[in-house]
Design an enzyme around this catalytic site. Structure first.
Site, short mmCIF file in Angstrom:
data_model
loop_
_atom_site.label_atom_id
_atom_site.label_comp_id
_atom_site.label_asym_id
_atom_site.label_seq_id
_atom_site.Cartn_x
_atom_site.Cartn_y
_atom_site.Cartn_z
N HIS A 226 2.79 5.75 -2.23
CA HIS A 226 3.87 6.28 -2.59
C HIS A 226 3.99 6.07 -4.32
O HIS A 226 4.62 6.42 -4.80
CB HIS A 226 5.20 5.95 -1.91
CG HIS A 226 5.63 4.38 -2.20
ND1 HIS A 226 5.36 3.50 -1.15
CD2 HIS A 226 6.11 3.88 -3.02
CE1 HIS A 226 5.93 2.23 -1.78
NE2 HIS A 226 6.39 2.48 -2.93
N ASP B 11 0.63 4.19 4.24
CA ASP B 11 1.13 4.21 2.79
C ASP B 11 0.14 3.38 1.90
O ASP B 11 0.29 2.24 1.53
CB ASP B 11 2.51 3.61 2.79
CG ASP B 11 3.22 3.46 1.41
OD1 ASP B 11 2.53 4.34 0.44
OD2 ASP B 11 4.17 2.87 1.10
N GLN C 235 12.66 -3.77 -5.45
CA GLN C 235 12.10 -2.54 -6.35
C GLN C 235 11.02 -3.10 -7.28
O GLN C 235 11.38 -4.25 -8.32
CB GLN C 235 13.47 -2.01 -7.29
CG GLN C 235 14.21 -1.26 -6.25
CD GLN C 235 15.43 -1.75 -5.98
OE1 GLN C 235 15.66 -2.84 -6.48
NE2 GLN C 235 16.46 -1.03 -5.64
N GLY C 236 9.81 -2.54 -7.47
CA GLY C 236 9.10 -2.76 -8.33
C GLY C 236 7.67 -3.79 -7.75
O GLY C 236 6.87 -3.98 -8.50
N ASP C 237 7.95 -4.05 -6.40
CA ASP C 237 6.90 -4.86 -5.78
C ASP C 237 5.98 -3.96 -5.03
O ASP C 237 5.08 -4.57 -4.43
CB ASP C 237 7.43 -5.93 -4.78
CG ASP C 237 8.37 -6.82 -5.78
OD1 ASP C 237 7.43 -7.81 -6.46
OD2 ASP C 237 9.34 -7.43 -5.16
N SER C 238 6.28 -2.79 -4.86
CA SER C 238 5.75 -1.62 -4.07
C SER C 238 4.25 -1.71 -4.30
O SER C 238 3.84 -1.95 -5.67
CB SER C 238 6.04 -0.20 -4.15
OG SER C 238 7.19 -0.04 -3.45
#
Length: 254
Positions: free
Chosen positions: A68, A113, A205-208
């Site tokens: 993603h 993913d 958010q941002g660690d994906s």
């Protein structure tokens, strides 16, 4: 909820109707750490050198991240910074030659993913850059693990990212346990997923795309969750043992 990054990007995606119900992506209630402690961790940066996701280096020219993370980019728009505790300075900044995400990736269910990035220039191991081994089996529920990244420290209300790498200790929750009545996801948890949980601790958010590591092996890839660090909602990761054969096959093709 994906664990992407900038609030503006989150809002744009939400308006476009391309994301699941909740977005996540940064380390919540973690602590500052160093790249020497986690030398496999890398930040992915766009053409403006803004951080948008994390990743893990697994060989001299290959980085594993989340599918993603890669949906809005071409290879020429991405840089990978290696060997730096600070996401926007230091270390080695390397261009991307190519990348591929799993053909079975489904943005609605978040199965498969995973994506693989081919670096334009090979990098050597050092005290700040170390390739991490892919796990060949999912550790049992309760196994201690660590998540690292530069994601936000809270869900949606935290706008700025920490410049210093963060880490948080969690416990593995296997697919069966994560889908059980003990937690609140139910059938959303599928075969290519593994979870990790600790009270009031999580990625955000941002660690994906970043690493979930247990026993010095890459066990999971930060994928999604319901908010960040919510009671009863573990962080959800792509289960590396489930997609390891795809990673190895794709590594030969890139």
């Amino acid at each position: 909820m994906l664990r992407f990054i900038a609030v503006f990007a989150l809002v744009n995606c939400a308006l476009a109707g391309t994301l699941p119900n909740d977005l996540d992506g940064r380390i919540v209630n973690g602590v500052d750490t160093t790249i020497e402690a986690h030398p496999y961790q890398v930040p992915l940066q766009n053409a403006a050198l803004s951080h948008f996701c994390g990743g893990s280096i697994i060989s001299e020219d290959l980085v594993v991240t989340a599918a993603h993370c890669m949906q809005s980019y071409t290879a020429s728009q991405i840089k990978v910074r290696l060997g730096s505790t600070i996401y926007n300075e230091g270390g080695e900044l390397v261009s991307v030659k190519a990348f591929k995400f799993h053909e079975g990736y489904n943005p609605k269910t978040m199965v498969n993913d995973v994506a693989l990035i081919k670096l334009a220039t090979p990098v050597r191991e050092s005290s700040k850059i170390r390739y991490i081994r892919l796990a060949d089996r999912t550790p049992p529920t309760g196994t201690p693990a660590v998540v690292t990244g530069w994601g936000t420290k809270c869900f949606l209300t935290c706008v700025s990212l920490p410049k210093t790498l963060q880490e948080v200790e969690v416990d593995i929750v296997d697919q069966k346990a994560c889908a059980s009545n003990e937690f609140k996801y139910g059938s959303q948890i599928q075969d290519t997923m593994v979870c990790a949980y600790a009270l009031k601790k999580d990625a955000c958010q941002g660690d994906s795309g970043g690493p979930l590591v247990a026993n010095n092996q890459l066990v999971g890839i930060v994928s999604w969750g319901s908010g960040c660090a919510r009671v009863g909602y573990p962080g959800v990761f792509c289960d590396v043992p489930s997609v390891r054969s795809w990673i190895e096959k794709t590594a030969k093709e890139l």
